[in-house]
Design a protein around this motif. Structure first.
Motif, PDB file in Angstrom:
ATOM      1  N   ILE A  31       0.850  -1.194   0.000  1.00  0.00           N
ATOM      2  CA  ILE A  31       0.000   0.000   0.000  1.00  0.00           C
ATOM      3  C   ILE A  31       0.884   1.241   0.000  1.00  0.00           C
ATOM      4  O   ILE A  31       1.712   1.426   0.885  1.00  0.00           O
ATOM      5  N   ARG A  32       0.665   2.059  -1.039  1.00  0.00           N
ATOM      6  CA  ARG A  32       1.417   3.311  -1.174  1.00  0.00           C
ATOM      7  C   ARG A  32       0.419   4.422  -1.418  1.00  0.00           C
ATOM      8  O   ARG A  32      -0.372   4.374  -2.352  1.00  0.00           O
ATOM      9  N   ASN A  33       0.425   5.424  -0.539  1.00  0.00           N
ATOM     10  CA  ASN A  33      -0.493   6.563  -0.632  1.00  0.00           C
ATOM     11  C   ASN A  33      -1.954   6.132  -0.744  1.00  0.00           C
ATOM     12  O   ASN A  33      -2.737   6.685  -1.512  1.00  0.00           O
ATOM     13  N   THR A  69      10.384   3.240   4.057  1.00  0.00           N
ATOM     14  CA  THR A  69       9.473   3.521   5.163  1.00  0.00           C
ATOM     15  C   THR A  69       8.263   4.348   4.776  1.00  0.00           C
ATOM     16  O   THR A  69       7.185   4.148   5.302  1.00  0.00           O
ATOM     17  N   LYS A  70       8.446   5.304   3.855  1.00  0.00           N
ATOM     18  CA  LYS A  70       7.327   6.199   3.558  1.00  0.00           C
ATOM     19  C   LYS A  70       7.466   6.819   2.172  1.00  0.00           C
ATOM     20  O   LYS A  70       8.530   6.817   1.569  1.00  0.00           O
ATOM     21  N   SER A  71       6.359   7.385   1.733  1.00  0.00           N
ATOM     22  CA  SER A  71       6.320   8.096   0.465  1.00  0.00           C
ATOM     23  C   SER A  71       7.061   9.421   0.585  1.00  0.00           C
ATOM     24  O   SER A  71       6.829  10.181   1.531  1.00  0.00           O
ATOM     25  N   TYR A  72       7.924   9.666  -0.354  1.00  0.00           N
ATOM     26  CA  TYR A  72       8.642  10.940  -0.386  1.00  0.00           C
ATOM     27  C   TYR A  72       7.667  12.098  -0.604  1.00  0.00           C
ATOM     28  O   TYR A  72       7.798  13.150  -0.002  1.00  0.00           O
ATOM     29  N   LEU A  73       6.661  11.879  -1.444  1.00  0.00           N
ATOM     30  CA  LEU A  73       5.726  12.951  -1.800  1.00  0.00           C
ATOM     31  C   LEU A  73       4.721  13.264  -0.704  1.00  0.00           C
ATOM     32  O   LEU A  73       4.491  14.426  -0.373  1.00  0.00           O
ATOM     33  N   PRO A  77       3.327   6.459   5.525  1.00  0.00           N
ATOM     34  CA  PRO A  77       4.117   5.217   5.571  1.00  0.00           C
ATOM     35  C   PRO A  77       3.634   4.209   4.533  1.00  0.00           C
ATOM     36  O   PRO A  77       2.441   4.152   4.221  1.00  0.00           O
ATOM     37  N   TYR A  78       4.578   3.436   4.012  1.00  0.00           N
ATOM     38  CA  TYR A  78       4.230   2.297   3.164  1.00  0.00           C
ATOM     39  C   TYR A  78       3.738   1.185   4.075  1.00  0.00           C
ATOM     40  O   TYR A  78       4.270   0.977   5.171  1.00  0.00           O
ATOM     41  N   LEU A  79       2.718   0.465   3.615  1.00  0.00           N
ATOM     42  CA  LEU A  79       2.122  -0.611   4.401  1.00  0.00           C
ATOM     43  C   LEU A  79       2.091  -1.902   3.607  1.00  0.00           C
ATOM     44  O   LEU A  79       2.071  -1.890   2.378  1.00  0.00           O
ATOM     45  N   MET A  80       2.067  -3.011   4.345  1.00  0.00           N
ATOM     46  CA  MET A  80       1.830  -4.330   3.769  1.00  0.00           C
ATOM     47  C   MET A  80       0.491  -4.792   4.328  1.00  0.00           C
ATOM     48  O   MET A  80       0.302  -4.794   5.546  1.00  0.00           O
ATOM     49  N   LYS A  81      -0.437  -5.130   3.440  1.00  0.00           N
ATOM     50  CA  LYS A  81      -1.746  -5.642   3.866  1.00  0.00           C
ATOM     51  C   LYS A  81      -1.708  -7.164   3.784  1.00  0.00           C
ATOM     52  O   LYS A  81      -1.558  -7.736   2.711  1.00  0.00           O
ATOM     53  N   VAL A  90       5.930  -1.159   6.361  1.00  0.00           N
ATOM     54  CA  VAL A  90       6.979  -1.853   5.616  1.00  0.00           C
ATOM     55  C   VAL A  90       8.342  -1.723   6.303  1.00  0.00           C
ATOM     56  O   VAL A  90       9.097  -2.697   6.369  1.00  0.00           O
ATOM     57  N   GLY A  91       8.678  -0.548   6.817  1.00  0.00           N
ATOM     58  CA  GLY A  91       9.986  -0.355   7.439  1.00  0.00           C
ATOM     59  C   GLY A  91      10.266  -1.344   8.562  1.00  0.00           C
ATOM     60  O   GLY A  91      11.265  -2.079   8.508  1.00  0.00           O
ATOM     61  N   PRO A  92       9.414  -1.415   9.583  1.00  0.00           N
ATOM     62  CA  PRO A  92       9.637  -2.390  10.663  1.00  0.00           C
ATOM     63  C   PRO A  92       9.591  -3.842  10.175  1.00  0.00           C
ATOM     64  O   PRO A  92      10.349  -4.686  10.651  1.00  0.00           O
ATOM     65  N   TRP A  93       8.723  -4.120   9.209  1.00  0.00           N
ATOM     66  CA  TRP A  93       8.635  -5.471   8.650  1.00  0.00           C
ATOM     67  C   TRP A  93       9.959  -5.858   8.006  1.00  0.00           C
ATOM     68  O   TRP A  93      10.485  -6.950   8.241  1.00  0.00           O
ATOM     69  N   LEU A  94      10.527  -4.948   7.210  1.00  0.00           N
ATOM     70  CA  LEU A  94      11.806  -5.238   6.566  1.00  0.00           C
ATOM     71  C   LEU A  94      12.953  -5.316   7.561  1.00  0.00           C
ATOM     72  O   LEU A  94      13.895  -6.088   7.358  1.00  0.00           O
TER      73      LEU A  94
END
Length: 105
Positions: A31-33, A69-73, A77-81, A90-94
């Motif tokens: 999941i992005r934005n 970890t997150k979208s620059y724009l 945060p990026y998420l994994m569903k 995503v950051g902690p998951w990775l």
């Protein structure tokens, strides 16, 4: 993108490759934005973003913190569903994936 991966030292390149593969092969939605993508599309986005990061990424930790970890724009945060509908950042998951990878080497 290739230049950025080639600029990483061998252990860091192996770790980043492993992290990208983990995203790509996960059964989660990326999941992005607020929009969902396949895990393969998520990994491709992170590869492209890595290419734009250039020499700022020297380690796997740099890759996670600076790229994953997150979208620059938007700053979201990026998420994994996951299949059960829960989401994970995503950051902690990775970071966990990296820790497990290092333990196994």
């Amino acid at each position: 993108m290739v230049g950025s991966l080639q600029a990483l030292d061998s252990p860091a390149k192996e770790e980043v490759d492993h992290l990208l593969e983990a995203v790509s092969k996960s059964e989660a939605r990326f999941i992005r934005n607020g929009k969902e993508y396949s895990s393969a599309e998520g990994a491709e986005h992170l590869k492209n973003k890595l290419g734009q990061a250039g020499s700022r990424v020297k380690t796997a930790e740099d890759f996670i913190q600076g790229v994953c970890t997150k979208s620059y724009l938007s700053g979201k945060p990026y998420l994994m569903k996951n299949k059960d509908g829960t989401t994970t950042e995503v950051g902690p998951w990775l970071t966990k994936v990296l820790e497990e990878y290092r333990k196994g080497r």
